[in-house]
Design a protein around this motif. Structure first.
Motif, PDB file in Angstrom:
ATOM      1  N   UNK A 295      -8.778  -4.459   4.150  1.00  0.00           N
ATOM      2  CA  UNK A 295      -8.347  -4.711   5.274  1.00  0.00           C
ATOM      3  C   UNK A 295      -7.162  -3.967   5.488  1.00  0.00           C
ATOM      4  N   UNK A 296      -6.091  -3.690   4.495  1.00  0.00           N
ATOM      5  CA  UNK A 296      -5.072  -2.914   4.522  1.00  0.00           C
ATOM      6  C   UNK A 296      -5.239  -1.667   4.018  1.00  0.00           C
ATOM      7  N   UNK A 297      -6.277  -1.222   3.420  1.00  0.00           N
ATOM      8  CA  UNK A 297      -6.689  -0.136   2.937  1.00  0.00           C
ATOM      9  C   UNK A 297      -6.003   0.271   1.628  1.00  0.00           C
ATOM     10  N   UNK A 298      -5.672  -0.560   0.791  1.00  0.00           N
ATOM     11  CA  UNK A 298      -4.907  -0.306  -0.273  1.00  0.00           C
ATOM     12  C   UNK A 298      -5.751   0.034  -1.426  1.00  0.00           C
ATOM     13  N   UNK A 299      -7.123  -0.652  -1.222  1.00  0.00           N
ATOM     14  CA  UNK A 299      -8.164  -0.296  -2.148  1.00  0.00           C
ATOM     15  C   UNK A 299      -9.377  -0.243  -1.442  1.00  0.00           C
ATOM     16  N   UNK A 300     -10.410   0.685  -1.897  1.00  0.00           N
ATOM     17  CA  UNK A 300     -11.719   1.238  -1.519  1.00  0.00           C
ATOM     18  C   UNK A 300     -12.473   1.951  -2.359  1.00  0.00           C
TER      19      UNK A 300
END
Length: 370
Positions: A295-300
């Motif tokens: 959701x925060x884009x820190x992992x993908x």
């Protein structure tokens, strides 16, 4: 240099297993906005070289993005030993030079950075993989299992033998949750698929990792997922004509023919907004630390290989959207351990405390945490 960092993460995971939730060892004493004194000057402190091919390099990529987006002065200290005197000296020097936002990048700094936060209440501290928090200190680590679930969907979609393999360092919570996330993502495509989990009992041993990957491939696995940093498993999979999934950085260059995707960190997605809050006076450190995810884009995950079929691509996008929206958790029930014991009841999902204490593998995996 990698050995030191990986050894520290091992200790980190063991320490976290003893806690009841992420970063609950030292909660902040106050929940009020921190006020930064003076113009922002940022320092990053690393326990090893930044060009380590994994953890430190991924964080340094985030540092470069911070510099690009925010434009504040940033200093870097590499190879600062994970012991209190060395860290203290580095922080003291930076504070004396007017640096007031300090980012530490190793679990081994946890106690030392807490001491520094108490000594310098006017300085903001951010601690990657740390376990301590204070009114001017926030530790942070991402929900990697979310991205591994998506990678599991991709892996299952190209596995005619219905057999996957995944390498991990030690059987500790952050490794276990990655293996379980990967296995459950695969099972969402085909409930009969199995995931062979193999722990190398090392955080950095290219020869051992290569041999472990070959061992899994000999058990009819179509995909090798690597929760470590060396290129060995990707090379082994490539030579065998099999697929692979990387971690920490985009590993597509390591296996150009078989690479499906990599689970990667985007540390800037946490660092940039957090530093902005520090500067504008709205930062209130979480008393249990930050635990950001998709959701925060820190992992993908990185862009999918053309080998991943359209149906799997659509499923990955749909599940990814659900995780981001908060309507789905990879650890939703009913969920069972290898021994058949129920870990999560139907209609429920693991909370953060249970995730951080995950000491088991799920049904459908082959391998042991003991």
């Amino acid at each position: 240099m990698k050995t030191r960092r990986h050894a520290s993460l091992h200790l980190a995971c063991i320490g976290l297993l003893a806690s009841t939730a992420l970063l609950a060892l030292a909660p902040a004493q106050a929940a009020e906005a921190f006020k930064l004194a003076g113009k922002p000057k940022i320092a990053f402190i690393y326990a090893a070289t930044v060009k380590d091919g994994g953890w430190n390099e991924s964080i340094d990529n985030g540092r470069q993005q911070v510099a690009s987006e925010l434009g504040y002065p940033i200093a870097v200290a590499e190879s600062i030993p994970e012991e209190s005197t060395a860290l203290k000296n580095a922080i003291d020097l930076y504070v004396q030079r007017g640096f007031n936002i300090i980012v530490t990048t190793s679990f081994g700094y946890s106690d030392g950075v807490l001491e520094a936060a108490k000594k310098y209440p006017q300085v903001a501290f951010l601690a990657a993989s740390g376990t301590t928090n204070a009114a001017n200190l926030e530790s942070f680590y991402p929900r990697t299992y979310q991205a591994w679930y998506l990678a599991g969907i991709a892996a299952a979609s190209v596995s005619p033998n219905k057999t996957l393999g995944m390498l991990g360092g030690f059987p500790v919570a952050p490794v276990n949750w990655d293996i379980n996330g990967f296995a459950l993502g695969a099972q969402s495509v085909d409930p009969t698929i199995k995931t062979i989990a193999l722990y190398t009992n090392s955080w950095w041993d290219p020869a051992k990792e290569s041999q472990a990957a070959k061992s899994i491939l000999e058990q009819n696995a179509d995909v090798i997922a690597n929760n470590l940093s060396s290129a060995g498993p990707f090379t082994a999979a490539e030579k065998a004509g099999k697929a692979s999934v990387g971690f920490q950085l985009d590993m597509s260059k390591m296996a150009p023919k078989g690479h499906l995707t990599s689970v990667v960190f985007h540390w800037d997605k946490y660092l940039v907004p957090t530093i902005r809050k520090i500067v504008d006076g709205s930062w209130e450190p979480n008393q249990y630390g930050a635990f950001p995810g998709l959701a925060e884009g820190v992992v993908d995950i990185t862009p999918l290989s053309d080998k991943v079929p359209a149906e799997a691509r659509a499923k990955i996008e749909a599940v990814r959207a659900q995780i981001i929206a908060g309507s789905f958790s990879p650890f939703s029930g009913p969920l069972f351990k290898q021994n058949g014991e129920e870990a999560v009841a139907a209609g429920a999902a693991l909370d953060d405390a249970a995730i951080w204490n995950m000491d088991y593998l799920v049904k459908g995996t082959v391998g042991s945490v003991k």
